[in-house]
Design a protein around this motif. Structure first.
Motif, PDB file in Angstrom:
ATOM      1  N   SER A  20      37.709 -10.970  24.392  1.00  0.00           N
ATOM      2  CA  SER A  20      37.828 -10.360  25.557  1.00  0.00           C
ATOM      3  C   SER A  20      35.747  -9.605  25.825  1.00  0.00           C
ATOM      4  CB  SER A  20      38.487  -9.086  25.923  1.00  0.00           C
ATOM      5  OG  SER A  20      39.861  -9.565  26.147  1.00  0.00           O
ATOM      6  N   LEU A  21      35.528  -9.514  24.417  1.00  0.00           N
ATOM      7  CA  LEU A  21      34.219  -8.882  24.287  1.00  0.00           C
ATOM      8  C   LEU A  21      33.908 -10.000  22.775  1.00  0.00           C
ATOM      9  CD1 LEU A  21      31.976  -7.692  25.842  1.00  0.00           C
ATOM     10  CD2 LEU A  21      32.752  -6.462  23.835  1.00  0.00           C
ATOM     11  N   ASP A  22      32.666 -10.857  23.463  1.00  0.00           N
ATOM     12  CA  ASP A  22      31.958 -11.649  22.523  1.00  0.00           C
ATOM     13  C   ASP A  22      30.787 -11.371  21.830  1.00  0.00           C
ATOM     14  OD1 ASP A  22      31.830 -13.971  20.607  1.00  0.00           O
ATOM     15  OD2 ASP A  22      32.310 -15.265  22.524  1.00  0.00           O
ATOM     16  N   ARG A  23      30.256 -10.798  20.622  1.00  0.00           N
ATOM     17  CA  ARG A  23      29.854 -11.268  19.373  1.00  0.00           C
ATOM     18  C   ARG A  23      28.469  -9.969  21.354  1.00  0.00           C
ATOM     19  NH1 ARG A  23      29.163 -16.690  18.400  1.00  0.00           N
ATOM     20  NH2 ARG A  23      30.836 -17.071  19.833  1.00  0.00           N
ATOM     21  N   LEU A  24      28.421  -8.460  21.005  1.00  0.00           N
ATOM     22  CA  LEU A  24      27.739  -8.388  22.175  1.00  0.00           C
ATOM     23  C   LEU A  24      26.966  -7.230  21.056  1.00  0.00           C
ATOM     24  CD1 LEU A  24      27.000  -7.405  25.157  1.00  0.00           C
ATOM     25  CD2 LEU A  24      27.893  -4.880  24.318  1.00  0.00           C
ATOM     26  N   SER A  25      25.060  -7.708  21.095  1.00  0.00           N
ATOM     27  CA  SER A  25      23.939  -6.911  20.632  1.00  0.00           C
ATOM     28  C   SER A  25      23.185  -6.513  22.367  1.00  0.00           C
ATOM     29  CB  SER A  25      23.200  -7.684  19.508  1.00  0.00           C
ATOM     30  OG  SER A  25      24.283  -8.014  18.797  1.00  0.00           O
ATOM     31  N   LEU A  26      23.291  -5.191  21.740  1.00  0.00           N
ATOM     32  CA  LEU A  26      22.516  -4.477  23.215  1.00  0.00           C
ATOM     33  C   LEU A  26      21.853  -3.355  22.045  1.00  0.00           C
ATOM     34  CD1 LEU A  26      24.196  -3.565  25.944  1.00  0.00           C
ATOM     35  CD2 LEU A  26      22.529  -5.191  25.519  1.00  0.00           C
ATOM     36  N   GLU A  27      20.585  -2.821  22.449  1.00  0.00           N
ATOM     37  CA  GLU A  27      19.848  -2.375  21.473  1.00  0.00           C
ATOM     38  C   GLU A  27      19.500  -0.775  23.482  1.00  0.00           C
ATOM     39  OE1 GLU A  27      18.755  -1.513  18.638  1.00  0.00           O
ATOM     40  OE2 GLU A  27      19.827  -4.183  17.779  1.00  0.00           O
ATOM     41  N   ILE A  28      19.757   0.012  22.698  1.00  0.00           N
ATOM     42  CA  ILE A  28      20.032   0.758  24.345  1.00  0.00           C
ATOM     43  C   ILE A  28      18.997   2.317  23.291  1.00  0.00           C
ATOM     44  CG2 ILE A  28      20.982   2.626  25.986  1.00  0.00           C
ATOM     45  CD1 ILE A  28      23.193   0.756  25.236  1.00  0.00           C
ATOM     46  N   ASP A  29      17.521   2.498  24.257  1.00  0.00           N
ATOM     47  CA  ASP A  29      17.037   3.541  23.459  1.00  0.00           C
ATOM     48  C   ASP A  29      16.677   4.749  24.072  1.00  0.00           C
ATOM     49  OD1 ASP A  29      14.963   1.295  22.401  1.00  0.00           O
ATOM     50  OD2 ASP A  29      13.592   1.739  23.813  1.00  0.00           O
ATOM     51  N   SER A  30      16.661   5.567  22.966  1.00  0.00           N
ATOM     52  CA  SER A  30      17.490   7.230  23.369  1.00  0.00           C
ATOM     53  C   SER A  30      16.266   7.059  24.871  1.00  0.00           C
ATOM     54  CB  SER A  30      16.114   7.975  22.174  1.00  0.00           C
ATOM     55  OG  SER A  30      16.553   8.905  21.655  1.00  0.00           O
ATOM     56  N   GLY A  31      17.931   8.097  25.248  1.00  0.00           N
ATOM     57  CA  GLY A  31      16.751   8.638  27.059  1.00  0.00           C
ATOM     58  C   GLY A  31      17.375   7.583  27.843  1.00  0.00           C
ATOM     59  N   GLU A  32      17.512   6.454  27.616  1.00  0.00           N
ATOM     60  CA  GLU A  32      17.913   5.250  28.400  1.00  0.00           C
ATOM     61  C   GLU A  32      18.486   5.693  29.259  1.00  0.00           C
ATOM     62  OE1 GLU A  32      15.347   1.378  28.251  1.00  0.00           O
ATOM     63  OE2 GLU A  32      17.022   1.045  26.745  1.00  0.00           O
ATOM     64  N   LEU A  33      19.270   4.938  30.411  1.00  0.00           N
ATOM     65  CA  LEU A  33      19.811   4.821  31.237  1.00  0.00           C
ATOM     66  C   LEU A  33      20.094   3.641  31.396  1.00  0.00           C
ATOM     67  CD1 LEU A  33      22.161   6.092  33.235  1.00  0.00           C
ATOM     68  CD2 LEU A  33      20.515   6.129  34.354  1.00  0.00           C
ATOM     69  N   ALA A  34      21.791   2.935  30.497  1.00  0.00           N
ATOM     70  CA  ALA A  34      21.546   1.403  30.776  1.00  0.00           C
ATOM     71  C   ALA A  34      23.027   1.393  31.630  1.00  0.00           C
ATOM     72  CB  ALA A  34      21.418   1.582  29.537  1.00  0.00           C
ATOM     73  N   ALA A  35      23.477   0.308  32.495  1.00  0.00           N
ATOM     74  CA  ALA A  35      24.083  -0.412  32.978  1.00  0.00           C
ATOM     75  C   ALA A  35      24.746  -1.487  32.024  1.00  0.00           C
ATOM     76  CB  ALA A  35      23.976  -0.911  34.259  1.00  0.00           C
ATOM     77  N   LEU A  36      26.131  -1.650  32.084  1.00  0.00           N
ATOM     78  CA  LEU A  36      27.043  -2.733  31.609  1.00  0.00           C
ATOM     79  C   LEU A  36      27.465  -3.497  33.472  1.00  0.00           C
ATOM     80  CD1 LEU A  36      28.565  -2.050  28.362  1.00  0.00           C
ATOM     81  CD2 LEU A  36      26.536  -2.639  28.546  1.00  0.00           C
ATOM     82  N   LEU A  37      27.193  -4.300  33.455  1.00  0.00           N
ATOM     83  CA  LEU A  37      27.230  -4.546  34.605  1.00  0.00           C
ATOM     84  C   LEU A  37      28.349  -6.321  34.584  1.00  0.00           C
ATOM     85  CD1 LEU A  37      26.902  -5.091  38.099  1.00  0.00           C
ATOM     86  CD2 LEU A  37      24.982  -6.240  37.185  1.00  0.00           C
ATOM     87  N   GLY A  38      29.510  -6.735  35.414  1.00  0.00           N
ATOM     88  CA  GLY A  38      29.822  -7.420  35.275  1.00  0.00           C
ATOM     89  C   GLY A  38      31.145  -7.454  36.168  1.00  0.00           C
ATOM     90  N   PRO A  39      31.819  -8.237  36.113  1.00  0.00           N
ATOM     91  CA  PRO A  39      32.671  -8.336  37.680  1.00  0.00           C
ATOM     92  C   PRO A  39      33.933  -8.127  36.656  1.00  0.00           C
ATOM     93  CG  PRO A  39      32.705 -10.894  35.899  1.00  0.00           C
ATOM     94  CD  PRO A  39      31.316  -9.968  35.795  1.00  0.00           C
ATOM     95  N   SER A  40      35.317  -6.470  37.235  1.00  0.00           N
ATOM     96  CA  SER A  40      36.836  -6.619  36.429  1.00  0.00           C
ATOM     97  C   SER A  40      36.571  -7.659  35.433  1.00  0.00           C
ATOM     98  CB  SER A  40      37.304  -6.319  37.153  1.00  0.00           C
ATOM     99  OG  SER A  40      37.778  -7.142  38.176  1.00  0.00           O
ATOM    100  N   GLY A  41      37.493  -7.264  34.588  1.00  0.00           N
ATOM    101  CA  GLY A  41      37.956  -8.032  33.089  1.00  0.00           C
ATOM    102  C   GLY A  41      36.400  -9.005  32.786  1.00  0.00           C
ATOM    103  N   CYS A  42      35.676  -8.445  32.616  1.00  0.00           N
ATOM    104  CA  CYS A  42      34.674  -8.637  31.437  1.00  0.00           C
ATOM    105  C   CYS A  42      34.476  -8.479  30.557  1.00  0.00           C
ATOM    106  CB  CYS A  42      33.375  -9.121  32.711  1.00  0.00           C
ATOM    107  SG  CYS A  42      32.678  -7.117  32.539  1.00  0.00           S
ATOM    108  N   GLY A  43      35.151  -7.671  30.200  1.00  0.00           N
ATOM    109  CA  GLY A  43      34.924  -6.740  28.860  1.00  0.00           C
ATOM    110  C   GLY A  43      33.826  -5.066  29.206  1.00  0.00           C
TER     111      GLY A  43
END
Lengths: 347, 274
Positions: A20-43
């Motif tokens: 359902s989720l395949d090797r997701l690598s992300l860095e979200i910096d301190s104090g940042e507002l990040a969005a995970l965007l995708g159609p429903s069922g994308c993980g």
């Protein structure tokens, strides 16, 4: 202030073969507002739950400030998740809901009621403490859910589709509230959404996930101007994809030979450009000029959508209604494609 | 459910109500009269003399009724509490999760309500001999779980079929431990089911005869056993008095829970699909 890293985060649900989720690598910096965007069922909600500790990853790691938190219980992670349907506890008053996190932390009654009061002010619901959640409107419920999460001063805040259950006018209000509180409190915040507009208006950075894989992680403008592939461009409303080949400075296709911006990719591929970047009208000095025939015209109020036929290709354009008022179906129109608006997707 | 409807449903309601009263209420009237009767012979419609003798005897030390009442209450309460402890997690599993062999588990849990107790209890009797549970109160409590558990599990699985476990995830996320989450979030949500299922379990245990007789071996005497003793010794007046005490919990519970047992907010949903 906490920096969040996801390292090859993978989830394969029991009884399923495709992750359902395949090797997701992300860095979200301190104090940042990040969005995970995708159609429903994308993980994306799966990712959220794994960060919150409500779901065990199949492999990979979640790190806060470089330290793995996978072995920590959900209540010890310093993460609070706000669910899409708010999940206010129906047996408790609004004030008890907001104070729940403090009660679990054994904060005294006086201190709790003082901070609940502050929170109610912060989310602009000062007089509703004694109500039941069922007596509140959707927007009010969301504010309570937000207050209930913020009162425990989490290191990381997770929001599941924060704007999607709200009416249009409430969405702007709520966006401003979330954005304002997030900036003020400096909480590293991750939210998931299926709505690219929501991601763009709210987030510093957007991670687009399609079919369980990260497509692109960048600031919102990048997705419009420099998408990594056709699927990404299409998700952000990209319509124009013209096959051809690039030598790095010119693109040869059915549209003719077009000037490219510096640093464009070379080789066989597709040329893409935003409908709103197509220039309409005769301008002798413009580069990449061509003549198109108007195949379709759709007035949409604040803008007019056009379908233009050029050398067998059908391209989409968006124009100011006044600029194209004189044209009707079948007319020949001079257009130009500024090189800075062109982007080559190499195969 | 049948609030609106034609003449047929209305007629059906009247008939079923009449049948219910004929079967459940009418038989109790002579029992009540008997407890105050002194000589009531055919063809008299009412006894010739009235008396409180039977009640006096029932509450006297020599009869042992009060002692027996306390024991019955203790056994039924213990069986109820054990049913709740087992029934809540079992109901959760059946109501909330899908797993391999679920239908089989459902069938096994329902089986005691279909198979006659006497068929099962002979086997249990021999198992209990090796465990030393025959003729003990503990043994009787344990064997009462066979008929009480299906009701508890059935009610709880119905409750959990309409339960949203995300509330628990939300509580955990807000800093509640697993135990606190259960206490503050789960328990309040499933309380109606615990009450209704618990009352069912209590009544089922309260009315056990065969299981108590065989496993208790006559050493553990509960109210139904005592009632049966008097009924077979032709003491209709004392039978009537004890009978009145015996039906008291049933009536109280019915009055207390009638609201929960019917209508839209019914707590009795079975497995949700039955």
């Amino acid at each position: 202030m906490t920096q969040v890293s996801l390292r090859d985060l993978t989830k394969v649900y029991q009884g399923e073969f495709e992750p359902s989720l395949d090797r997701l690598s992300l860095e979200i910096d301190s104090g940042e507002l990040a969005a995970l965007l995708g159609p429903s069922g994308c993980g994306k909600t799966t990712t959220m739950k794994m960060i919150a500790g409500l779901l065990e990853p199949t492999s990979g790691d979640v790190q806060f400030d470089g330290r793995s938190i996978l072995h920590e219980k959900p209540e010890k992670r310093g993460v609070v998740m706000v669910f899409q349907n708010y999940l206010l506890f129906p047996y408790m008053s609004v004030a008890e809901n907001i104070g729940f996190g403090l009660k679990m932390r054994k904060v005294g009654k006086l201190e709790t009621s003082r901070r609940v009061g502050e929170m109610l002010d912060l989310v602009k619901l000062p007089d509703l403490g004694n109500r039941r959640p069922s007596e509140l409107s959707g927007g009010q419920q969301q504010r309570v859910a937000l207050a209930r999460a913020l009162i425990v001063e989490p290191d990381v805040l997770l929001l599941d589709e924060p704007l999607s259950n709200l009416d249009a006018h409430l969405r702007f209000e709520m966006r401003d509230l979330i954005r304002g509180l997030q900036q003020e409190l400096g909480i590293t915040t991750i939210f998931v959404t299926h709505d690219q507009e929501e991601a763009v208006v709210l987030a510093d950075k957007v991670a687009l996930i399609l079919d369980g894989r990260l497509k692109q992680y960048a600031g919102a403008e990048e997705f419009y101007n420099r998408p990594v592939d056709e699927a990404t461009a299409r998700f952000f409303g990209g319509q124009n994809f013209v096959a051809g080949s690039s030598d790095g400075s010119r693109f040869e296709s059915a549209l003719g030979s077009l000037d490219l911006p510096e640093g464009a990719a070379s080789g066989k591929g597709k040329l893409t450009f935003r409908p709103e970047n197509v220039r309409i009208g005769d301008s002798a000095s413009a580069t990449n000029r061509m003549t198109a025939s108007l195949a379709e015209k759709l007035f949409m109020g604040t803008q007019t959508r056009l379908k233009l036929r050029i050398g067998g290709e059908l391209i989409d354009a968006i124009a100011n209604p006044n600029e194209v008022a004189e044209f009707s179906k079948g007319d020949e129109i001079e257009i130009s494609l500024p090189p800075s608006s062109l982007w080559v997707l190499a195969n | 459910m049948y609030r609106r409807g034609g003449a047929f449903t209305r007629g059906f309601r009247v008939i079923s109500g009449a049948v219910l009263i004929t079967w459940l209420v009418l038989p109790l009237i002579p029992l009540g009269i008997w407890s105050f009767a002194r000589g009531w012979y055919f063809p008299d419609l009412l006894p010739r003399n009235w008396s409180l003798k039977a009640w006096e005897y029932t509450f006297s030390d020599t009869a042992g009724v009060i002692e027996c009442l306390w024991l019955t209450i203790f056994i039924s309460l213990a069986a109820t509490i054990l049913s709740i402890i087992v029934g809540v997690p079992a109901g959760r599993a059946l109501g909330l999760y899908r797993f391999r062999g679920k239908e089989l588990v459902e069938l096994m849990i329902l089986a005691p309500t279909i198979v006659p107790g006497i068929a099962v209890v002979l086997g249990i009797h021999s198992v209990f001999i090796t465990l030393g549970l025959n003729n003990t109160v503990t043994g009787v409590i344990v064997v009462h779980l066979i008929p009480t558990l299906p009701y508890m599990v059935l009610v709880m699985s119905g409750i959990f079929a309409n339960y949203d476990p995300s509330f628990e995830a939300q509580a955990r996320s807000l800093g509640a431990s697993a135990l606190k989450t259960f206490w503050y979030i789960t328990i309040p949500a499933i309380m109606p089911g615990i009450i209704v299922g618990g009352l069912f379990a209590f009544l089922v245990s309260w009315s056990q005869y065969i299981l108590t007789l065989l496993i208790g071996g006559g050493k553990v005497v509960t109210l139904p056993l005592l009632l049966f003793n008097f009924a077979t010794s032709s003491r209709n007046d004392i039978t009537g008095a004890i009978g009145m005490i015996y039906i008291l919990p049933g009536i109280l519970i019915l009055l207390m829970t009638a609201r929960h047992l019917s209508g839209r907010s019914s707590a009795v949903g079975g497995f949700g699909t039955i």
